[in-house]
Design a protein around this motif. Structure first.
Motif, PDB file in Angstrom:
ATOM      1  N   HIS A 196       0.840  -1.201   0.000  1.00  0.00           N
ATOM      2  CA  HIS A 196       0.000   0.000   0.000  1.00  0.00           C
ATOM      3  C   HIS A 196       0.877   1.254   0.000  1.00  0.00           C
ATOM      4  O   HIS A 196       0.663   2.177  -0.797  1.00  0.00           O
ATOM      5  CB  HIS A 196      -0.924  -0.007   1.226  1.00  0.00           C
ATOM      6  N   ILE A 215       0.363   2.673  -3.706  1.00  0.00           N
ATOM      7  CA  ILE A 215      -0.719   3.650  -3.604  1.00  0.00           C
ATOM      8  C   ILE A 215      -0.212   4.995  -3.096  1.00  0.00           C
ATOM      9  O   ILE A 215      -0.416   6.031  -3.732  1.00  0.00           O
ATOM     10  CB  ILE A 215      -1.863   3.097  -2.732  1.00  0.00           C
ATOM     11  N   GLU A 216       0.480   4.983  -1.942  1.00  0.00           N
ATOM     12  CA  GLU A 216       0.915   6.250  -1.357  1.00  0.00           C
ATOM     13  C   GLU A 216       2.064   6.893  -2.129  1.00  0.00           C
ATOM     14  O   GLU A 216       2.049   8.094  -2.375  1.00  0.00           O
ATOM     15  CB  GLU A 216       1.308   6.044   0.100  1.00  0.00           C
ATOM     16  N   GLY A 246       1.143   6.387  -6.387  1.00  0.00           N
ATOM     17  CA  GLY A 246      -0.143   6.952  -6.784  1.00  0.00           C
ATOM     18  C   GLY A 246      -1.007   6.056  -7.644  1.00  0.00           C
ATOM     19  O   GLY A 246      -1.901   6.544  -8.338  1.00  0.00           O
ATOM     20  N   TRP A 247      -0.768   4.745  -7.608  1.00  0.00           N
ATOM     21  CA  TRP A 247      -1.605   3.841  -8.392  1.00  0.00           C
ATOM     22  C   TRP A 247      -3.006   3.782  -7.804  1.00  0.00           C
ATOM     23  O   TRP A 247      -3.187   3.800  -6.585  1.00  0.00           O
ATOM     24  CB  TRP A 247      -1.008   2.437  -8.407  1.00  0.00           C
ATOM     25  N   GLU A 248      -3.987   3.697  -8.662  1.00  0.00           N
ATOM     26  CA  GLU A 248      -5.375   3.551  -8.230  1.00  0.00           C
ATOM     27  C   GLU A 248      -5.743   2.072  -8.304  1.00  0.00           C
ATOM     28  O   GLU A 248      -6.226   1.577  -9.326  1.00  0.00           O
ATOM     29  CB  GLU A 248      -6.289   4.408  -9.097  1.00  0.00           C
ATOM     30  N   ILE A 249      -5.490   1.386  -7.198  1.00  0.00           N
ATOM     31  CA  ILE A 249      -5.737  -0.053  -7.104  1.00  0.00           C
ATOM     32  C   ILE A 249      -6.438  -0.333  -5.786  1.00  0.00           C
ATOM     33  O   ILE A 249      -6.453   0.511  -4.895  1.00  0.00           O
ATOM     34  CB  ILE A 249      -4.412  -0.849  -7.244  1.00  0.00           C
ATOM     35  N   SER A 252      -7.683  -1.281  -2.106  1.00  0.00           N
ATOM     36  CA  SER A 252      -7.064  -1.279  -0.782  1.00  0.00           C
ATOM     37  C   SER A 252      -8.156  -1.209   0.279  1.00  0.00           C
ATOM     38  O   SER A 252      -9.277  -0.797   0.007  1.00  0.00           O
ATOM     39  CB  SER A 252      -6.107  -0.102  -0.613  1.00  0.00           C
ATOM     40  N   GLU A 265      -2.876  -3.075   0.475  1.00  0.00           N
ATOM     41  CA  GLU A 265      -3.137  -3.172  -0.956  1.00  0.00           C
ATOM     42  C   GLU A 265      -3.265  -4.639  -1.325  1.00  0.00           C
ATOM     43  O   GLU A 265      -2.484  -5.475  -0.896  1.00  0.00           O
ATOM     44  CB  GLU A 265      -1.991  -2.520  -1.740  1.00  0.00           C
ATOM     45  N   ASP A 302      -5.405  -7.376  -4.521  1.00  0.00           N
ATOM     46  CA  ASP A 302      -6.260  -7.439  -5.705  1.00  0.00           C
ATOM     47  C   ASP A 302      -6.742  -8.864  -5.920  1.00  0.00           C
ATOM     48  O   ASP A 302      -6.563  -9.734  -5.061  1.00  0.00           O
ATOM     49  CB  ASP A 302      -5.548  -6.865  -6.942  1.00  0.00           C
ATOM     50  N   ALA A 350      -5.670  -0.520 -16.449  1.00  0.00           N
ATOM     51  CA  ALA A 350      -4.431   0.214 -16.188  1.00  0.00           C
ATOM     52  C   ALA A 350      -3.215  -0.338 -16.933  1.00  0.00           C
ATOM     53  O   ALA A 350      -2.167   0.303 -16.960  1.00  0.00           O
ATOM     54  CB  ALA A 350      -4.146   0.222 -14.686  1.00  0.00           C
ATOM     55  N   GLY A 386       1.973   3.572 -14.242  1.00  0.00           N
ATOM     56  CA  GLY A 386       2.108   4.371 -13.032  1.00  0.00           C
ATOM     57  C   GLY A 386       3.299   5.295 -13.079  1.00  0.00           C
ATOM     58  O   GLY A 386       3.910   5.575 -12.051  1.00  0.00           O
TER      59      GLY A 386
END
Length: 195
Positions: A26, A30-31, A34-37, A39, A44, A46, A94, A179
């Protein structure tokens, strides 16, 4: 520094290591990137984090330093199989569908390697050792699972590390930005000289 391969069968013997790894993913994907996946609870995950996968983790006590997920190319969960193949099939917005030059393989001796990361904050003086430990343990774990080849959508700098370990990596598709980072599909042949 320790290397552990996690599975649904051994989570219970490693305390919070699996959740710590998902939290490290994560922070990384994500942090920082900046991927939008997906969580939840700062973890994180999937559709490929199933009982069919394994997670190679480099850690020092409870601190996760690096990790990668291994999924068999024979995997199936609902409409999904493994990340590279599903991207090629147009199931993942993505990742471009033209990521491989040929059809994505389905074979028990080929495993998908993805979500490879080295955690931000890993000190410069041990970063190379962490990277090498992750690559080496990834290959050993994959061999123990019966794999002779890994297929991964990986950052383009990874082959340099592989060469140091005697791991052959062949490009399997074009370079593409994911990304904001240059990635490429590689076939990783696990040469017997690697130890």
């Amino acid at each position: 520094m320790q290397m552990t391969t996690l599975s649904f069968e051994n989570f219970h013997t490693h305390g919070p290591l699996f959740s710590n790894m998902l939290k490290a993913r994560h922070r990384t994907f994500i942090e920082e990137m900046g991927w939008e996946i997906p969580s939840e609870g700062n973890m994180e995950f999937d559709q490929y984090d199933t009982a069919q996968s394994r997670w190679v983790c480099v850690h020092d006590g409870g601190r996760v330093l690096a990790g990668v997920r291994l999924t068999p190319t024979t995997a199936s969960c609902g409409i999904y199989s493994y990340m590279v193949r599903d991207a090629q099939r147009g199931l993942l917005d993505a990742i471009p569908a033209n990521l491989l030059d040929d059809d994505a393989p389905i074979a028990p001796h080929i495993w998908d390697a993805n979500r490879l990361f080295v955690a931000e904050g890993v000190e410069t003086e041990i970063r190379r050792e962490v990277q090498m430990s992750l690559m080496g343990h990834m290959v050993r774990s994959a061999r123990e699972l019966g794999a002779t080849t890994l297929l991964g959508l990986l950052p383009i700098g990874i082959p340099r590390l592989g060469r140091r370990l005697g791991i052959d990596m062949e490009p399997g598709g074009p370079v593409m930005k994911i990304g904001g980072v240059a990635h490429r599909c590689y076939f990783v042949t696990m040469a017997s000289k690697m130890h």
